[in-house]
Design a protein around this motif. Structure first.
Motif, PDB file in Angstrom:
ATOM      1  N   ALA A 184       0.777  -8.271  17.677  1.00  0.00           N
ATOM      2  CA  ALA A 184      -0.321  -8.141  18.636  1.00  0.00           C
ATOM      3  C   ALA A 184      -0.245  -6.805  19.353  1.00  0.00           C
ATOM      4  N   LEU A 185       0.962  -6.428  19.719  1.00  0.00           N
ATOM      5  CA  LEU A 185       1.122  -5.156  20.422  1.00  0.00           C
ATOM      6  C   LEU A 185       0.803  -3.984  19.514  1.00  0.00           C
TER       7      LEU A 185
ATOM      8  N   LYS B 289      -0.231 -15.172  26.909  1.00  0.00           N
ATOM      9  CA  LYS B 289      -1.031 -16.384  27.136  1.00  0.00           C
ATOM     10  C   LYS B 289      -2.147 -16.489  26.102  1.00  0.00           C
ATOM     11  N   LYS B 290      -2.775 -15.362  25.811  1.00  0.00           N
ATOM     12  CA  LYS B 290      -3.851 -15.374  24.823  1.00  0.00           C
ATOM     13  C   LYS B 290      -3.335 -15.765  23.452  1.00  0.00           C
ATOM     14  N   ILE B 291      -2.181 -15.228  23.091  1.00  0.00           N
ATOM     15  CA  ILE B 291      -1.586 -15.576  21.797  1.00  0.00           C
ATOM     16  C   ILE B 291      -1.342 -17.077  21.750  1.00  0.00           C
ATOM     17  N   TYR B 292      -0.848 -17.589  22.847  1.00  0.00           N
ATOM     18  CA  TYR B 292      -0.589 -19.024  22.928  1.00  0.00           C
ATOM     19  C   TYR B 292      -1.869 -19.823  22.709  1.00  0.00           C
ATOM     20  N   PHE B 293      -2.963 -19.418  23.340  1.00  0.00           N
ATOM     21  CA  PHE B 293      -4.222 -20.145  23.190  1.00  0.00           C
ATOM     22  C   PHE B 293      -4.721 -20.105  21.750  1.00  0.00           C
ATOM     23  N   ILE B 294      -4.590 -18.925  21.143  1.00  0.00           N
ATOM     24  CA  ILE B 294      -5.035 -18.810  19.746  1.00  0.00           C
ATOM     25  C   ILE B 294      -4.216 -19.744  18.861  1.00  0.00           C
ATOM     26  N   GLN B 295      -2.897 -19.756  19.094  1.00  0.00           N
ATOM     27  CA  GLN B 295      -2.048 -20.643  18.300  1.00  0.00           C
ATOM     28  C   GLN B 295      -2.402 -22.109  18.544  1.00  0.00           C
TER      29      GLN B 295
ATOM     30  N   ALA C 119       2.088 -24.868  19.036  1.00  0.00           N
ATOM     31  CA  ALA C 119       1.630 -23.755  19.874  1.00  0.00           C
ATOM     32  C   ALA C 119       2.684 -23.260  20.852  1.00  0.00           C
ATOM     33  N   HIS C 120       3.540 -24.145  21.292  1.00  0.00           N
ATOM     34  CA  HIS C 120       4.477 -23.728  22.355  1.00  0.00           C
ATOM     35  C   HIS C 120       5.645 -22.912  21.826  1.00  0.00           C
ATOM     36  N   GLN C 121       5.648 -22.679  20.507  1.00  0.00           N
ATOM     37  CA  GLN C 121       6.702 -21.826  19.953  1.00  0.00           C
ATOM     38  C   GLN C 121       6.088 -20.501  19.538  1.00  0.00           C
ATOM     39  N   LEU C 122       6.479 -19.444  20.207  1.00  0.00           N
ATOM     40  CA  LEU C 122       5.910 -18.125  19.896  1.00  0.00           C
ATOM     41  C   LEU C 122       6.940 -17.288  19.181  1.00  0.00           C
ATOM     42  N   LYS C 123       6.592 -16.918  17.955  1.00  0.00           N
ATOM     43  CA  LYS C 123       7.533 -16.053  17.243  1.00  0.00           C
ATOM     44  C   LYS C 123       7.418 -14.643  17.797  1.00  0.00           C
ATOM     45  N   LEU C 124       8.557 -13.991  17.953  1.00  0.00           N
ATOM     46  CA  LEU C 124       8.545 -12.616  18.447  1.00  0.00           C
ATOM     47  C   LEU C 124       7.716 -11.715  17.559  1.00  0.00           C
TER      48      LEU C 124
ATOM     49  N   GLU D 190       1.729  -3.989  35.051  1.00  0.00           N
ATOM     50  CA  GLU D 190       2.043  -4.095  33.631  1.00  0.00           C
ATOM     51  C   GLU D 190       2.555  -5.481  33.250  1.00  0.00           C
ATOM     52  N   LEU D 191       3.451  -6.038  34.059  1.00  0.00           N
ATOM     53  CA  LEU D 191       4.019  -7.335  33.698  1.00  0.00           C
ATOM     54  C   LEU D 191       2.946  -8.419  33.644  1.00  0.00           C
ATOM     55  N   GLN D 192       1.997  -8.326  34.572  1.00  0.00           N
ATOM     56  CA  GLN D 192       0.922  -9.330  34.551  1.00  0.00           C
ATOM     57  C   GLN D 192       0.064  -9.171  33.297  1.00  0.00           C
ATOM     58  N   VAL D 193      -0.083  -7.936  32.841  1.00  0.00           N
ATOM     59  CA  VAL D 193      -0.857  -7.711  31.625  1.00  0.00           C
ATOM     60  C   VAL D 193      -0.124  -8.319  30.431  1.00  0.00           C
ATOM     61  N   TYR D 194       1.178  -8.136  30.392  1.00  0.00           N
ATOM     62  CA  TYR D 194       1.961  -8.758  29.324  1.00  0.00           C
ATOM     63  C   TYR D 194       1.813 -10.275  29.356  1.00  0.00           C
ATOM     64  N   GLN D 195       1.865 -10.810  30.561  1.00  0.00           N
ATOM     65  CA  GLN D 195       1.744 -12.271  30.691  1.00  0.00           C
ATOM     66  C   GLN D 195       0.422 -12.730  30.080  1.00  0.00           C
ATOM     67  N   ARG D 196      -0.624 -12.006  30.405  1.00  0.00           N
ATOM     68  CA  ARG D 196      -1.947 -12.368  29.918  1.00  0.00           C
ATOM     69  C   ARG D 196      -2.005 -12.309  28.398  1.00  0.00           C
TER      70      ARG D 196
END
Lengths: 413, 438
Positions: free
Chosen positions: A358-359, A333-339, A347-352, A324-330
């Motif tokens: 996304a979830l 990461k995808k959100i980061y790439f889209i940003q 891009a390096h700032q991800l709002k909660l 599960e944790l690896q899935v969260y990481q992925r």
């Protein structure tokens, strides 16, 4: 069941006795082994069994000649076992076979060279298979099944006989593997520990000396034990050994190894190709792999649920759950790439709240607090590099390598 | 010693309710032949412990064959009691003792002044009565020399168990004393049950009650402060695990009897909750254990709860873990989980301290909501973890981030931390109104 004439029966039995005696005299292990390979159900063997059941007084024949009577202790129970086996009375067949096997071992000890090892392997195999069938018979009659357990004790004795300095010691690994099969079937897996210790620490054994087939089987079972205990690096090492040394034509065996190796590799961040899963019919892992590739938590949960019984039975359920944790990481990461595509400077700032959204889109309802919790875990376990600014509810990613790869190491516990 | 007083009989495993007459799969149809030692070896259907190492033939030192009822403070001899407690393969007995304590033992203990406080008539250490005396656990018992008049039949055992459990409400004595007495006497009950090889539904219900006792003790002993507590806790946990294991074997043997499933999921869930921490590899791994649990049980509510808690704990998801435990744990499940709750809270603080932005301290008010604890308790917990807190001009307290003084948290330490801050004890998720429902 064919009914031979008395003369015919007499002839068959005497032939058998001659075959036995000659095989021992000429050290012809192949011929010898055939004589008690019950599970092969070979026509010659079965016809001897018929003859015995008809003749009913084989002991007299054994005693008739010194050539046979010298092996009387071995042959008499062997005959009884064969007879019971033929009439479908497996509990009796087992009892007699165990007596035969014990007598054989006594004789085997006296033979200096290891010529009869293959025959011993056959006995080890047959006693296990007979015990399993005997237990089934007992259970169906409402009695307590404990023949397999008895077979285990017998094989421990055999192990002891082989564990010496002489050439017979290379047989110990085969016997060990039979023991593993018994313990796994009975669920008394903790008993594997003592045999493993003997194999791995006793100075008389050199692992490389053992036959390749046995080494593969051994690594398969010990690899599985590591999976149960979630020692992923060790499991990877052992199961990979089994895989690389396994005969590539034995697809069924490869499949068995992969069944356990795949969850281990996944835990180390290594994903199999779908073509591999297809080739070996392991498609139950397909959705798990896809979930890891896509960061799709919903898919992971679904995959676990769909094959829950199967995964629980093989003992990999908890391993897969941990992904599960690896899935969260992925996902992060995808959100980061889209940003990054939209606005590289921010891009390096991800709002909660973006992560929450996304979830939600994945039908996973989590509030800000829980997402904050998950991000904290990811950072703590080094799946995400950065820090969390709780006042502004923003995850600030490190500019360099914000999503470290596992690189063959399991996630920090 | 003459064994004329002992009768060997067919196994008494009559299930009390209806059984399907067509189902042949019970492992019960063993008739003991006239040569019991041979056949009983192979006809035990409840798998015996493999460590039967023979009887203690004490006849030279103990000519009257009166068993030694020594008190059990000595943990070193615990190894051996496993062996002597194991059912011996000499056939089973039918007990005939009508009292909670056999008369011979009662008289002897009166003479030796070996009476527990609960057994004393008007507080007199030399006098007891059939209504008060309860048979002690006997470590060195050898089945061969046991008389059936010393063994209590099922009905008497049931009554004895109920009598003992009622003592839990007593407020006259400190809990450790009550616990110690019930601990020993219930062990004797289990011994009597196993000597008679009673493994039917009524025995299952008794074992379930005894498990509940150990679970509640597991929790209550944590609140006690005497010096012998940690050995009491250890022994209690040991017996809890043993009783649970025996219970599971009985469930497995009784699988045709559907009413047993009623509680099985709950009692299986206890095992999962006791083994949340996989680092202890002495015990069987949960992956292996799960293989033996029937599928309907794995999917039952109580097991799903336990599996969910397991997943959250292993992931480190403190938020959901605390929420799930507070909203779904039954009282008994909570008794087992409680130490983990404290550990998770301490770990959460440690994670947050490690990962959050250095410049902004984390408000304790928010921490308190997150960790489901009172703010004062959060403050104490932080201090116990080696972390400082700040107070601003108003009343707002906060925890500065990225402090390097945080101490390594283990569950054991977390429990001590919580115990040493009296205010923090009240931060437990359950308002403990200890009404025990047995």
């Amino acid at each position: 069941m064919a009914y031979p004439s008395m003369g015919e029966a007499h002839r068959r039995i005497t032939d058998y006795l001659n075959n036995f005696s000659d095989a021992v005299s000429y050290q012809d292990v192949a011929s010898l082994a055939q004589l008690f390979s019950f599970s092969s159900n070979s026509p010659p063997l079965l016809s001897v069994a018929d003859a015995l059941n008809f003749f009913q007084d084989a002991n007299r024949l054994i005693k008739q000649s010194e050539k046979f009577s010298q092996y009387g202790e071995i042959l008499a129970p062997l005959f009884r076992s064969l007879q019971s086996y033929r009439t479908g009375n497996l509990v009796d067949a087992y009892h007699a076979f165990e007596k035969f096997a014990n007598a054989f071992i006594q004789e085997f000890r006296n033979w200096e060279s290891a010529w009869a090892l293959e025959a011993l392997y056959v006995i080890a195999y047959e006693i296990r298979v007979l015990a399993e069938r005997a237990d089934r018979e007992l259970a169906s009659n409402g009695k307590s099944p404990e023949k397999l357990k008895g077979a285990g004790s017998f094989l421990m004795k055999v192990f002891g006989v082989l564990a010496g300095k002489g050439p017979k010691r290379v047989g110990a690994l085969y016997v060990t593997c039979q023991l593993f099969k018994i313990y796994f079937k009975l669920g008394t897996v903790h008993l594997c520990r003592s045999v493993i210790r003997s194999i791995e620490t006793a100075r008389i054994f050199d692992f490389e000396e053992f036959p390749r087939r046995d080494k593969v089987t051994y690594m398969y079972y010990t690899g599985r034990l590591e999976v149960f205990n979630e020692n992923f690096p060790a499991a990877d090492h052992k199961l990979s050994y089994a895989l690389t040394h396994c005969n590539p034509l034995r697809e069924a065996n490869i499949r068995m190894i992969l069944k356990y190796l795949i969850p281990v590799k996944l835990s180390l961040g290594i994903l199999p190709e779908t073509s591999l899963l297809e080739k070996y019919n392991l498609l139950e892992y397909n959705n798990v792999v896809q979930a890891l590739k896509r960061g799709d938590l919903r898919l992971l949960r679904h995959a676990l649920q769909e094959h829950e019984d199967q995964f629980l039975r093989s003992g990999v359920y908890l391993v897969l759950e941990k992904l599960e944790l690896q899935v969260y990481q992925r996902l992060v990461k995808k959100i980061y790439f889209i940003q990054k595509q939209k606005d590289p400077s921010k891009a390096h700032q991800l709002k909660l709240e973006v992560i929450v959204k996304a979830l939600k889109w994945l039908e996973m309802d989590m509030d800000l607090d829980e997402v904050e919790c998950i991000m904290t875990i990811l950072i703590y376990k080094n799946l995400v590099k950065g820090y969390f600014a709780h006042k502004s509810k923003v995850v600030v990613l490190s500019k360099q390598d914000p999503f470290p790869k596992l690189n063959g190491k399991p996630v920090n516990s | 010693m003459e064994d004329s007083t002992r009768r060997r009989q067919q196994r008494r495993n009559q299930p009390s309710s209806s059984t399907s007459s067509t189902a042949p799969t019970r492992f019960r149809s063993q008739k003991l032949s006239t040569n019991p030692t041979k056949t009983t070896q192979s006809s035990n259907f409840v798998p015996r412990s493999n460590t039967i190492t023979g009887t203690t033939r004490d006849s030279t030192r103990n000519p009257a064959h009166i068993p030694n009822w020594k008190s059990e403070a000595n943990a070193a001899t615990n190894k051996h009691e496993e062996e002597t407690e194991a059912r011996e393969d000499v056939g089973s007995i039918i007990g005939t003792c009508p009292f909670m304590c056999p008369e011979g033992e009662r008289a002897q203990r009166e003479r030796l002044r070996d009476l527990a406080v609960f057994e004393r008539l008007s507080g007199d250490p030399r006098k007891t009565s059939p209504a008060l005396a309860v048979k002690k656990f006997c470590r060195t018992i050898s089945l061969k020399y046991v008389q059936s008049s010393d063994v209590r039949p099922l009905t008497v055992l049931e009554d004895t168990l109920n009598y003992l459990l009622n003592l839990l409400d007593s407020s006259e004595h400190p809990f450790e004393v009550i616990h110690d007495f019930i601990f020993d006497r219930t062990r004797s009950i289990r011994q009597d049950l196993s000597m008679q090889n009673i493994v039917n539904e009524r025995a299952i219900h008794m074992y379930e009650k005894m498990v509940k006792f150990h679970v509640v003790s597991h929790q209550r002993l944590r609140g006690c402060s005497s010096s012998s507590i940690s050995s009491l806790q250890y022994l209690n946990l040991e017996q809890l695990t043993k009783t649970l294991t025996s219970l599971y074997i009985m469930y497995e043997a009784n699988h045709n009897n559907n009413s047993v499933y009623e509680n099985e999921a709950q009692f299986r869930s206890f095992y999962v909750l006791l083994h949340l921490d996989s680092k202890n590899q002495q015990t069987e791994s949960l992956s292996l254990w799960f293989r033996r649990v029937p599928s309907p049980i794995m999917k039952a509510k109580e097991m799903c709860f336990a599996r969910q808690v397991l997943r959250l704990y292993r992931m480190g998801n403190y938020k959901r873990f605390l929420y799930t435990v507070s909203s779904e744990a039954s009282y008994l499940q909570y008794c087992i989980i409680e130490p983990y709750v404290n550990e998770v809270r301490a770990l959460a603080i440690s994670y947050i301290n490690n990962c959050c932005y250095k410049v902004h301290p984390y408000p304790l008010e928010q921490l308190s909501k997150l960790l489901m604890m009172k703010e004062l308790d959060v403050e104490s917990l932080c201090h116990s973890c080696g972390l400082e807190t700040l107070t601003d001009n108003g009343e707002n307290k906060s925890l500065p981030m990225k402090q390097t003084t945080v101490t390594a948290i283990t569950r054991h330490i977390a429990t001590i931390i919580i115990q040493n801050c009296p205010s923090v004890v009240g931060g437990s998720l359950y308002v403990l109104d200890v009404t025990l429902f047995f």
